[in-house]
Design a protein around this motif. Structure first.
Motif, PDB file in Angstrom:
ATOM      1  N   GLN A  67       0.701  -1.125   0.169  1.00  0.00           N
ATOM      2  CA  GLN A  67       0.000   0.064  -0.004  1.00  0.00           C
ATOM      3  C   GLN A  67       0.737   1.350  -0.053  1.00  0.00           C
ATOM      4  OE1 GLN A  67      -3.290   0.507  -0.380  1.00  0.00           O
ATOM      5  NE2 GLN A  67      -2.564   2.564  -0.428  1.00  0.00           N
ATOM      6  N   ALA A  68       1.910   1.258   0.694  1.00  0.00           N
ATOM      7  CA  ALA A  68       2.776   2.435   0.572  1.00  0.00           C
ATOM      8  C   ALA A  68       3.561   2.806  -0.639  1.00  0.00           C
ATOM      9  CB  ALA A  68       4.032   2.063   1.782  1.00  0.00           C
ATOM     10  N   HIS A  69       3.627   1.811  -1.460  1.00  0.00           N
ATOM     11  CA  HIS A  69       3.993   2.130  -2.681  1.00  0.00           C
ATOM     12  C   HIS A  69       3.028   2.970  -3.727  1.00  0.00           C
ATOM     13  CE1 HIS A  69       7.907   0.108  -2.910  1.00  0.00           C
ATOM     14  NE2 HIS A  69       7.265  -0.982  -2.364  1.00  0.00           N
ATOM     15  N   ASP A  70       1.863   2.578  -3.295  1.00  0.00           N
ATOM     16  CA  ASP A  70       0.651   3.352  -4.055  1.00  0.00           C
ATOM     17  C   ASP A  70       0.191   4.444  -3.362  1.00  0.00           C
ATOM     18  OD1 ASP A  70       0.737   0.905  -5.727  1.00  0.00           O
ATOM     19  OD2 ASP A  70      -0.951   0.028  -4.726  1.00  0.00           O
ATOM     20  N   LEU A  71      -0.020   4.792  -2.179  1.00  0.00           N
ATOM     21  CA  LEU A  71      -0.776   5.827  -1.689  1.00  0.00           C
ATOM     22  C   LEU A  71      -0.651   5.454   0.112  1.00  0.00           C
ATOM     23  CD1 LEU A  71      -2.355   8.405  -2.200  1.00  0.00           C
ATOM     24  CD2 LEU A  71      -4.419   6.944  -1.671  1.00  0.00           C
ATOM     25  N   PHE A 276      -6.551  11.574  10.171  1.00  0.00           N
ATOM     26  CA  PHE A 276      -5.709  10.221   9.729  1.00  0.00           C
ATOM     27  C   PHE A 276      -6.476   9.063   9.804  1.00  0.00           C
ATOM     28  CE2 PHE A 276      -2.662  13.246  11.170  1.00  0.00           C
ATOM     29  CZ  PHE A 276      -1.679  13.192  10.097  1.00  0.00           C
ATOM     30  N   ALA A 277      -7.736   8.975  10.565  1.00  0.00           N
ATOM     31  CA  ALA A 277      -8.306   7.800  10.686  1.00  0.00           C
ATOM     32  C   ALA A 277      -8.801   7.056   9.788  1.00  0.00           C
ATOM     33  CB  ALA A 277      -9.717   8.123  11.780  1.00  0.00           C
ATOM     34  N   GLY A 278      -8.413   5.815   9.830  1.00  0.00           N
ATOM     35  CA  GLY A 278      -8.962   4.870   8.536  1.00  0.00           C
ATOM     36  C   GLY A 278      -8.203   5.152   7.382  1.00  0.00           C
ATOM     37  N   GLY A 279      -7.072   5.555   7.359  1.00  0.00           N
ATOM     38  CA  GLY A 279      -6.282   5.774   6.217  1.00  0.00           C
ATOM     39  C   GLY A 279      -5.636   4.454   5.504  1.00  0.00           C
ATOM     40  N   PRO A 280      -5.141   4.562   4.269  1.00  0.00           N
ATOM     41  CA  PRO A 280      -4.739   3.511   3.482  1.00  0.00           C
ATOM     42  C   PRO A 280      -3.893   2.531   4.074  1.00  0.00           C
ATOM     43  CG  PRO A 280      -4.596   5.689   2.095  1.00  0.00           C
ATOM     44  CD  PRO A 280      -4.739   5.993   3.740  1.00  0.00           C
ATOM     45  N   LEU A 281      -2.856   3.013   4.859  1.00  0.00           N
ATOM     46  CA  LEU A 281      -1.792   1.848   5.581  1.00  0.00           C
ATOM     47  C   LEU A 281      -2.743   1.239   6.612  1.00  0.00           C
ATOM     48  CD1 LEU A 281       1.353   3.902   5.534  1.00  0.00           C
ATOM     49  CD2 LEU A 281       0.875   2.241   4.138  1.00  0.00           C
ATOM     50  N   ALA A 282      -3.328   2.001   7.570  1.00  0.00           N
ATOM     51  CA  ALA A 282      -3.914   1.380   8.496  1.00  0.00           C
ATOM     52  C   ALA A 282      -5.139   0.253   8.080  1.00  0.00           C
ATOM     53  CB  ALA A 282      -4.655   2.423   9.348  1.00  0.00           C
TER      54      ALA A 282
END
Length: 378
Positions: A67-71, A276-282
């Protein structure tokens, strides 16, 4: 800055001394960690019930990295990758059919959300909670947390909260009145030393809340995500709360929390929010965590039995992989002995030794940990 500079001196100079700590953990794998001096430990603390799938589980690491590679971040002004899918899964495992979720960054934030939602839904202002309960350290969550040592320096607190003895049904009947928005309760009080609710207590809370029009709020921050052998500890009681809060084990150490509310309870537009809540990485970490727990959940009762048998001489309180042993004033000494011999345990309140190991802990690691703990308690 010199990388070789002593981390203790740096911490003393630049970090507020809010914690008592003696070692620096630098690496983890499964149920084991290594400190800055290279010593290895079986970790029966797991970030205080956080590292549910163990340290750096490959599936969770991959999900975060992919996920970190995308967003990395996406504002909640937009639809967030994985957010709706993970919300669906959380509602499903919560057992609150027709419910909806709202993500947060911690358990305290989840409980803050529950306070707000209960006030909105009922139009009432006050809450009831229990002695020795713990719901967080933000001002709102602290208001419903009993522990005087952490409450009193910040009083007066809002919302107004009445505290009654855990398990006292008659006191609960007197405390819940027409202006009570909700009752906060843990099925097992973890910070108090792994103390379970008396049999039938959840049924009584449910009945009293329904009679008075208050919401039953189950704090599953420590007891949730498979810790007790079910997804949530309240599921052992057969009673459905109105709101469930969770965090700790939800994303294997990535900061995340959530609340789930039954059908008909929800925040409307602009009534709640978070950057930040419910972000892509989380959400990526959370989805991977749930998939791993689904595989290992059936093994939790057997592991619990192994701990119970191994520690039987000390009358342990064992609820899945949530274990308490009353030690008394020697608790800190026993915990230090365990650490010296390669096992990390934690002293909760009132001299209670607490074990909340990763759910992936092996039988061999359980046996080794039990051996060291037994030596410490002799």
């Amino acid at each position: 800055m010199e990388l070789t500079q002593d981390y203790r001196a740096l911490d003393a100079r630049y970090y507020m001394p809010a914690f008592s700590r003696t070692m620096k953990i630098v690496r983890g794998k499964g149920a084991r960690v290594w400190d800055a001096e290279g010593r290895e430990y079986i970790d029966c603390v797991a970030g205080i019930a956080v590292c549910s799938t163990g340290h750096c589980h490959p599936a969770v690491v991959k999900a975060i990295c992919d996920q970190a590679h995308d967003l990395i971040h996406c504002s909640n002004l937009y639809y967030v990758p994985h957010q709706a899918e993970f919300a669906e899964k959380i509602v499903e495992i919560s057992g609150l059919d027709g419910g909806k979720t709202f993500f947060s960054n911690s358990g305290a934030e989840a409980n803050e959300g529950a306070i707000k939602l209960a006030r909105l839904a009922t139009g009432k202002k006050k809450f009831v909670s229990f002695t020795h309960g713990f719901h967080g350290r933000t001002l709102g969550s602290l208001a419903v947390t009993h522990k005087p040592a952490i409450r009193e320096p910040f009083e007066p607190l809002e919302p107004k909260c009445t505290f009654i003895d855990y398990g006292d049904v008659e006191a609960l009947k007197r405390a819940v009145d027409e202006d009570t928005a909700g009752v906060f309760v843990e099925a097992i009080q973890g910070e108090a030393g792994v103390l379970p609710a008396p049999r039938g207590f959840f049924e009584e809370i449910r009945e009293i809340c329904e009679k008075k029009g208050a919401l039953m709020i189950a704090d599953e921050v420590q007891t949730g995500m498979g810790r007790t052998g079910r997804w949530f500890a309240y599921q052992h009681t057969g009673v459905a709360p109105d709101i469930i809060t969770m965090a700790k084990g939800i994303a294997s150490g990535f900061p995340m929390g959530a609340l789930v509310a039954r059908e008909g309870l929800e925040f409307k537009k602009s009534e709640h929010g978070s950057t930040f809540a419910g972000g892509p990485l989380a959400c990526a970490a959370g989805r991977a965590t749930v998939r791993v727990i689904e595989e290992i959940l059936p093994s939790i009762p057997t592991k619990a039995e192994r701990f119970a048998a191994g520690l039987a001489a000390h009358n342990p309180r064992v609820f899945g992989l949530m274990i308490g042993v009353t030690v008394g004033e020697r608790c800190a000494e026993a915990a230090a002995y365990c650490a010296e011999h390669g096992v990390l345990v934690n002293c909760a309140a009132d001299g209670n030794l607490r074990l909340v190991p990763p759910l992936v802990i092996t039988d061999e690691e359980i046996d080794t940990a039990v051996g060291v703990i037994n030596e410490a308690l002799r």
